[in-house]
Design an enzyme around this catalytic site. Structure first.
Site, PDB file in Angstrom:
ATOM      1  CB  ALA A 127      -0.721   9.753   2.368  1.00  0.00           C
ATOM      2  CB  ALA A 142      -0.919  -0.012   1.209  1.00  0.00           C
ATOM      3  CD  GLU A 143       1.552   2.336  -4.178  1.00  0.00           C
ATOM      4  OE1 GLU A 143       0.715   3.029  -4.780  1.00  0.00           O
ATOM      5  OE2 GLU A 143       1.370   1.124  -3.946  1.00  0.00           O
ATOM      6  CG  ASP A 144      -2.074   3.835  -2.115  1.00  0.00           C
ATOM      7  OD1 ASP A 144      -1.845   3.221  -1.047  1.00  0.00           O
ATOM      8  OD2 ASP A 144      -2.872   3.417  -2.973  1.00  0.00           O
ATOM      9  CG  ASN A 145      -2.196   4.299   4.152  1.00  0.00           C
ATOM     10  OD1 ASN A 145      -1.420   4.228   5.095  1.00  0.00           O
ATOM     11  ND2 ASN A 145      -3.465   4.644   4.295  1.00  0.00           N
TER      12      ASN A 145
END
Length: 462
Positions: free
Chosen positions: A278, A272-275
């Protein structure tokens, strides 16, 4: 204290706790509902939409692609027609043989005035996450500091980019409500079902009601990072200062950065690189996040119920390693368990029959969820789909706890045909051996997606 008195005290404590939690949960839900009404029911046109190119910040749009996703042509076309004068697009693929390449070339021929490129990965690998590997070539070639990373199954309105840049890079005259600079602008997903299937309908009911309600509420309260990376804008210069450790940088306000490797490549170890990106910008640099008034239209194809379950199992297992406490408390946020506990509490304290309380509870819960749907979609559920949607909503509520129970006991997931073991903090490693038993079976189910079965144009107009 006698044994009877101890039992009565325990019952009183549990009943009071269940009602207190129910009140907190309703407060969170109403925050999400009210915030959705205020944010999404009016989407004004940004002044940047008609500004000349030399007066607006440049943006590099990065779209990772893999094969023929649902409505791929319309999804990608929505970035070609943005009402913004200074942007470039990179379509990120593994190689020339990817099925998405002809679609991209057709769009590039249709819009020759748009600065668009195809970025081939050409074997470049910085970690186990295939999406990050796919993005790296474009990331290194990007001409602008502002990056908009947009998944291939997402479609956006024409004014989305301009309104997002308004938030990420506000003009000097804009009022400042916080000393913390905004580091991420993201968009809440809004599911669109292009081909009716039971799993697709359940996914739509989940994303457009309970998920959206809680997502908006958490981001309104803003006590911690909470980002789904379907559509995110952030600055490359910020990303080049963090590494995903989530350890605050002491002199972050004065340009400080983490030691060692930094930037997008360091997030290749996460699924979950996006999380995690962020979270790194929030915790390491002390930056804020904000939601735009636009949505990321997530086009859902022909998904069976088992496909939906497998998808939910996968991401619960990932979240368990990233936000353990919140994942363990998740069942208590669902309508059935929370309502049942509250019904027992009200019966014990107020002698209100569960037969009276529970119908009122479920009716009120779904009415709030339907109001959130209306705010995001810009219209109520069409009458022809109303009962179908309510059926899917009810089924989603019924399977939520069984899915959680299956997911919580495993640690292996399958994503885009590859199998991973989820480690601490959401890091992953590739595994070859397939786990047996029920948890492993759910983790390794493959989707039945075939774009030829569910390709259907959707409107790109606002």
């Amino acid at each position: 204290m006698t044994e009877t008195e101890s039992q009565n005290l325990l019952k009183l404590t549990l009943a009071s706790a269940s009602i207190a939690w129910y009140t907190i949960l309703w407060s969170i839900g109403l925050i999400g509902c009210i915030s959705a009404r205020k944010r999404y029911r009016l989407r004004p046109r940004s002044p940047l939409a008609s500004a000349p190119a030399d007066s607006v910040p440049g943006v590099s749009i990065l779209r990772p692609l893999k094969g023929l996703d649902t409505n791929l042509y319309e999804n990608l076309e929505s970035t070609f027609i943005q009402e913004y004068s200074n942007y470039e697009i990179f379509f990120c693929v593994d190689d020339e043989d990817d099925q998405a390449v002809p679609v991209v070339r057709e769009l590039m021929a249709k819009y020759p005035n748009v600065n668009a490129h195809i970025a081939f990965r050409a074997g470049l690998s910085v970690g186990v996450n295939p999406k990050v590997n796919n993005l790296m070539t474009a990331y290194r070639r990007a001409a602008h500091d502002i990056l908009w990373v947009l998944d291939s199954n997402v479609q956006v309105d024409r004014g989305t980019l301009a309104r997002a840049v308004d938030i990420l890079s506000p003009p000097p005259s804009a009022p400042h409500t916080s000393s913390r600079r905004i580091g991420v602008v993201h968009h809440v997903p809004l599911a669109w079902v292009s081909n009716d299937a039971l799993g697709s309908d359940v996914e739509e009911a989940f994303l457009n009601t309970n998920h959206a309600k809680m997502y908006i509420a958490i981001n309104t309260v803003a006590i911690d990072s909470c980002v789904v990376g379907k559509s995110c804008l952030y600055r490359k210069s910020d990303l080049e200062r963090v590494n995903g450790t989530l350890r605050p940088i002491p002199n972050a306000a004065h340009g400080g950065c983490q030691t060692g490797e930094r930037g997008l490549e360091t997030f290749g170890r996460f699924l979950a690189e996006d999380n995690m990106i962020a979270g790194a910008l929030w915790h390491e640099l002390g930056l804020r996040h904000d939601l735009s008034c636009d949505v990321a239209k997530n086009v859902v194809g022909d998904m069976s119920l088992m496909d939906y379950i497998a998808r939910r199992v996968r991401w619960i297992r990932v979240r368990k390693r990233m936000v353990f406490a919140a994942t363990m408390a998740e069942p208590l946020t669902e309508s059935i368990l929370a309502g049942s506990l509250a019904a027992c509490g009200f019966y014990h304290l107020c002698h209100i029959s569960p037969l009276l309380f529970l119908p009122v509870h479920f009716i009120a819960w779904i009415l709030v969820d339907l109001d959130v749907y209306c705010s995001l979609a810009g219209h109520p559920i069409p009458p022809t789909k109303r009962w179908q949607f309510i059926r899917s909503w009810a089924l989603r509520e019924l399977v939520a706890l069984p899915i959680w129970l299956v997911a919580i006991v495993g640690k292996e997931v399958e994503w885009r045909g590859r199998r991973y073991e989820v480690l601490r903090n959401g890091e992953v490693q590739r595994v070859e051996e397939r786990q047996g038993g029920v948890p492993g079976w759910f983790g390794r189910r493959k989707t039945r997606y075939d774009s030829r079965q569910y390709y259907e144009p959707l409107s790109t107009q606002e």
